[in-house]
Design a protein around this motif. Structure first.
Motif, PDB file in Angstrom:
ATOM      1  N   MET A 113       0.818  -1.208   0.000  1.00 21.74           N
ATOM      2  CA  MET A 113       0.000   0.000   0.000  1.00 21.74           C
ATOM      3  C   MET A 113       0.855   1.262   0.000  1.00 21.74           C
ATOM      4  N   TYR A 114       1.890   1.300   0.850  1.00 23.81           N
ATOM      5  CA  TYR A 114       2.697   2.515   0.937  1.00 23.81           C
ATOM      6  C   TYR A 114       3.528   2.738  -0.331  1.00 23.81           C
ATOM      7  N   THR A 115       3.955   1.657  -0.984  1.00 21.16           N
ATOM      8  CA  THR A 115       4.659   1.814  -2.253  1.00 21.16           C
ATOM      9  C   THR A 115       3.722   2.382  -3.311  1.00 21.16           C
ATOM     10  N   ALA A 116       2.520   1.829  -3.387  1.00 20.49           N
ATOM     11  CA  ALA A 116       1.535   2.339  -4.351  1.00 20.49           C
ATOM     12  C   ALA A 116       1.186   3.791  -4.050  1.00 20.49           C
ATOM     13  N   LEU A 117       1.080   4.115  -2.770  1.00 23.09           N
ATOM     14  CA  LEU A 117       0.764   5.492  -2.381  1.00 23.09           C
ATOM     15  C   LEU A 117       1.885   6.439  -2.811  1.00 23.09           C
ATOM     16  N   ARG A 118       3.129   5.986  -2.659  1.00 22.95           N
ATOM     17  CA  ARG A 118       4.276   6.807  -3.072  1.00 22.95           C
ATOM     18  C   ARG A 118       4.291   6.998  -4.582  1.00 22.95           C
ATOM     19  N   LEU A 119       4.044   5.920  -5.312  1.00 24.72           N
ATOM     20  CA  LEU A 119       4.011   6.006  -6.774  1.00 24.72           C
ATOM     21  C   LEU A 119       2.868   6.905  -7.241  1.00 24.72           C
ATOM     22  N   GLN A 120       1.735   6.769  -6.592  1.00 23.59           N
ATOM     23  CA  GLN A 120       0.570   7.582  -6.939  1.00 23.59           C
ATOM     24  C   GLN A 120       0.872   9.068  -6.790  1.00 23.59           C
ATOM     25  N   LYS A 121       1.668   9.398  -5.780  1.00 22.17           N
ATOM     26  CA  LYS A 121       2.033  10.796  -5.530  1.00 22.17           C
ATOM     27  C   LYS A 121       3.095  11.275  -6.515  1.00 22.17           C
ATOM     28  N   ARG A 122       4.134  10.444  -6.713  1.00 18.92           N
ATOM     29  CA  ARG A 122       5.267  10.858  -7.547  1.00 18.92           C
ATOM     30  C   ARG A 122       4.962  10.805  -9.046  1.00 18.92           C
ATOM     31  N   LEU A 123       4.034   9.953  -9.452  1.00 22.02           N
ATOM     32  CA  LEU A 123       3.751   9.758 -10.881  1.00 22.02           C
ATOM     33  C   LEU A 123       2.394  10.331 -11.277  1.00 22.02           C
ATOM     34  N   ARG A 124       1.983  11.377 -10.619  1.00 25.04           N
ATOM     35  CA  ARG A 124       0.660  11.926 -10.864  1.00 25.04           C
ATOM     36  C   ARG A 124       0.452  12.295 -12.342  1.00 25.04           C
ATOM     37  N   GLY A 125       1.433  12.947 -12.927  1.00 30.24           N
ATOM     38  CA  GLY A 125       1.304  13.344 -14.332  1.00 30.24           C
ATOM     39  C   GLY A 125       1.257  12.150 -15.260  1.00 30.24           C
ATOM     40  N   GLU A 126       2.162  11.188 -15.062  1.00 31.48           N
ATOM     41  CA  GLU A 126       2.192   9.996 -15.907  1.00 31.48           C
ATOM     42  C   GLU A 126       0.905   9.185 -15.805  1.00 31.48           C
ATOM     43  N   LEU A 127       0.353   9.096 -14.588  1.00 33.60           N
ATOM     44  CA  LEU A 127      -0.899   8.366 -14.403  1.00 33.60           C
ATOM     45  C   LEU A 127      -2.052   9.069 -15.097  1.00 33.60           C
ATOM     46  N   ARG A 128      -2.069  10.386 -15.012  1.00 34.93           N
ATOM     47  CA  ARG A 128      -3.149  11.149 -15.631  1.00 34.93           C
ATOM     48  C   ARG A 128      -3.097  11.029 -17.152  1.00 34.93           C
ATOM     49  N   ARG A 129      -1.884  10.976 -17.723  1.00 38.34           N
ATOM     50  CA  ARG A 129      -1.742  10.871 -19.181  1.00 38.34           C
ATOM     51  C   ARG A 129      -1.829   9.433 -19.678  1.00 38.34           C
ATOM     52  N   GLY A 130      -1.937   8.479 -18.771  1.00 38.96           N
ATOM     53  CA  GLY A 130      -2.030   7.083 -19.177  1.00 38.96           C
ATOM     54  C   GLY A 130      -0.708   6.460 -19.548  1.00 38.96           C
ATOM     55  N   GLU A 131       0.403   7.072 -19.174  1.00 41.08           N
ATOM     56  CA  GLU A 131       1.724   6.530 -19.502  1.00 41.08           C
ATOM     57  C   GLU A 131       2.156   5.429 -18.539  1.00 41.08           C
ATOM     58  N   VAL A 132       1.559   5.408 -17.355  1.00 45.99           N
ATOM     59  CA  VAL A 132       1.845   4.389 -16.345  1.00 45.99           C
ATOM     60  C   VAL A 132       0.529   3.918 -15.750  1.00 45.99           C
ATOM     61  N   VAL A 133       0.436   2.621 -15.527  1.00 43.55           N
ATOM     62  CA  VAL A 133      -0.728   2.032 -14.864  1.00 43.55           C
ATOM     63  C   VAL A 133      -0.224   1.210 -13.676  1.00 43.55           C
ATOM     64  N   ILE A 134      -0.849   1.396 -12.534  1.00 44.87           N
ATOM     65  CA  ILE A 134      -0.457   0.675 -11.315  1.00 44.87           C
ATOM     66  C   ILE A 134      -1.581  -0.266 -10.910  1.00 44.87           C
ATOM     67  N   THR A 135      -1.255  -1.541 -10.740  1.00 40.96           N
ATOM     68  CA  THR A 135      -2.222  -2.544 -10.308  1.00 40.96           C
ATOM     69  C   THR A 135      -1.752  -3.163  -9.000  1.00 40.96           C
ATOM     70  N   VAL A 136      -2.633  -3.184  -8.016  1.00 43.02           N
ATOM     71  CA  VAL A 136      -2.346  -3.810  -6.726  1.00 43.02           C
ATOM     72  C   VAL A 136      -3.218  -5.056  -6.598  1.00 43.02           C
ATOM     73  N   ILE A 137      -2.586  -6.205  -6.392  1.00 44.94           N
ATOM     74  CA  ILE A 137      -3.321  -7.463  -6.233  1.00 44.94           C
ATOM     75  C   ILE A 137      -3.251  -7.887  -4.771  1.00 44.94           C
ATOM     76  N   GLU A 138      -4.401  -8.005  -4.142  1.00 47.17           N
ATOM     77  CA  GLU A 138      -4.475  -8.298  -2.709  1.00 47.17           C
ATOM     78  C   GLU A 138      -5.782  -9.039  -2.428  1.00 47.17           C
ATOM     79  N   PRO A 139      -5.757 -10.122  -1.641  1.00 49.93           N
ATOM     80  CA  PRO A 139      -6.996 -10.858  -1.356  1.00 49.93           C
ATOM     81  C   PRO A 139      -8.058 -10.005  -0.667  1.00 49.93           C
ATOM     82  N   GLN A 140      -7.642  -9.134   0.255  1.00 51.69           N
ATOM     83  CA  GLN A 140      -8.583  -8.278   0.955  1.00 51.69           C
ATOM     84  C   GLN A 140      -8.650  -6.902   0.286  1.00 51.69           C
TER      85      GLN A 140
END
Length: 473
Positions: A23-50
């Protein structure tokens, strides 16, 4: 905000696990890659049972009723708004093909394994309880790593008090004195054995999880005894069994000894250099020769990396940990990272040693890990993870604690306040911080609830009985 749109050339970052590191890694990436995520250049997927991350240091307080259980978890979809959350179990990691296999939640019975490709992979599956082949342990033991286990244990402990109180009340009508028959005497002895069994609680493992869970639950049960007129707190038997010669090694030998003595002053038995040999039919046998029945057996004797790290071609050591570098990459693999409990990360502050599997390292590693992934995506240099362990704090029930922070040794009320303050500051989201603070504030004015909701484990039981009676009519 939902996960952003994806282009055909987008880099896909897959994170296995939604715990501390995930979660904290995804949160860090979400913050640092805001522009790339908005432009669709990066996609982050978290796989977790819960669908949530559990803040485990607060599990003892949730089990004791000091905190609402839902307040010690962070909902992943709310926290990771720019990420895609997939609920499911990862079954295999194949770095040679840059694929992972997983079974989506709800499709376990079908047994169909889906595949997902990745460009960058973070293995943050965490750990599971490390058990031993002890007769009876699998049948009657309970762990203390998940929210579900904490809730179950709370309900179970209160239920044991209900059972003991009911047995005591029932025995009042049994014949006594010279008029008692042999059968009545045997019945009374049987009732007394069942009562002692219900009031005996054994915890195996004296690390943070075991000590804090035992201390909080004993504190709760002692308080609950006030509402059982035919039970006395001294009727309960609480025992800590530890294979080594000390408890809470993280706080140092001196504070560990103080903790052991503090528990003993509360009437808790602390058995050091002692092993659990058997627990068949809830009959506990210890290595020192003592045998007795126990209605509760909690196993907190260590953890091991999640088994999924061995299902594939990841390099692992003799303890099942992924071989990681100081930069939190996996040895010999490109675009694969690991941290937390399932990784063997070099401790640069102590040559030749590795980082301990605890929350303090996991949270800090995730920050460095997120920055290193961003560096790889942007063609910059990664930096190594280096963090000197600052110490530890532990809660031992209401207004009781122990701490060793930067060499400062504190115990009692000040340590308890340090424990709560530190972990509140580390709890993700302002929403959860406020809810936890509200729980603590209300606890100043109202007593803890002592209701057992054990029927939550079998919510359809009454309906099944009713349906069965109707069909038989």
């Amino acid at each position: 905000m939902a996960a952003e749109r994806r282009t055909d050339s987008a880099k896909h970052v897959v994170i296995v696990g939604g715990g501390y590191v995930g979660m904290y890694t995804a949160l860090r990436l979400q913050k640092r890659l805001r522009g790339e995520l908005r432009r669709g250049e990066v996609v982050i997927t978290v796989i977790e049972p819960q669908s949530y991350m559990t803040y485990q240091p607060f599990l003892p307080e949730a089990a004791a009723g000091n905190l609402e259980p839902r307040h010690v978890v962070a909902p992943l979809r709310r926290v990771l708004r720019r990420c895609r959350i997939v609920n499911g179990h990862v079954t295999r990691i194949e770095t040679a093909r840059r694929r992972i296999g997983f079974v989506p939640a709800g499709a376990e019975a079908a047994g169909v394994v889906h595949e997902m490709a990745y460009d960058h992979l973070v293995v943050a599956a965490g750990s599971v309880s490390r058990t031993l082949p002890i007769p009876g342990l699998a049948e009657c033991g309970i762990g203390f790593k998940t929210l579900e286990e904490a809730i179950y244990l709370r309900n179970h402990v209160i239920r044991q008090l209900d059972v003991a109180a009911s047995l005591t009340a029932g025995s009042a009508d049994s014949p006594a004195g010279g008029s008692a028959t042999a059968s009545a005497t045997e019945t009374a002895e049987s009732i007394e054995r069942a009562r002692r069994r219900a009031l005996t609680f054994v915890f195996v493992g004296a690390g943070f999880a075991g000590v804090e869970a035992l201390a909080e639950l004993e504190d709760m049960a002692r308080d609950a005894c006030k509402w059982y007129p035919n039970l006395d707190a001294d009727d309960m038997r609480w025992m800590m069994v530890e294979a080594t010669d000390r408890i809470l090694p993280e706080v140092g030998p001196e504070m560990g000894r103080w903790t052991a003595e503090a528990l003993r002053r509360r009437g808790i038995e602390v058995r050091l250099d002692t092993l659990l040999k058997s627990a068949e039919d809830r009959h506990v046998v210890l290595s020192d020769g003592e045998e007795f029945d126990a209605g509760t057996l909690v196993w907190t004797a260590g953890v091991k990396p999640h088994p999924v790290v061995g299902e594939g071609d990841l390099p692992i050591d003799d303890k099942g940990r992924i071989k990681a570098t100081a930069e939190l990459t996996v040895e010999g693999l490109d675009g694969v990272y690991a941290a937390g409990d399932n990784a063997r990360v070099p401790d640069l502050t102590h040559e030749g040693e590795y980082c301990a599997p605890n929350a303090q390292h996991a949270v800090r590693q995730s920050k460095r890990l997120g920055d290193n992934i961003v560096a790889d995506l942007r063609g910059k240099r990664r930096k190594p993870y280096k963090h000197a362990y600052v110490g530890s704090v532990a809660g031992l029930g209401l207004h009781k604690g122990v701490a060793n922070v930067y060499g400062l040794k504190v115990r009692g009320l000040p340590a308890w306040l340090m424990h709560r303050t530190y972990h509140l500051s580390r709890m993700p989201t302002t929403n959860r911080k406020m809810r936890i603070t509200a729980d603590w504030t209300l606890a100043l004015f109202f007593r803890r609830e002592i209701v057992s909701l054990g029927e939550l484990e079998r919510p359809r039981h009454e309906f099944e009985l009713a349906a069965g009676r109707r069909s038989d009519a």
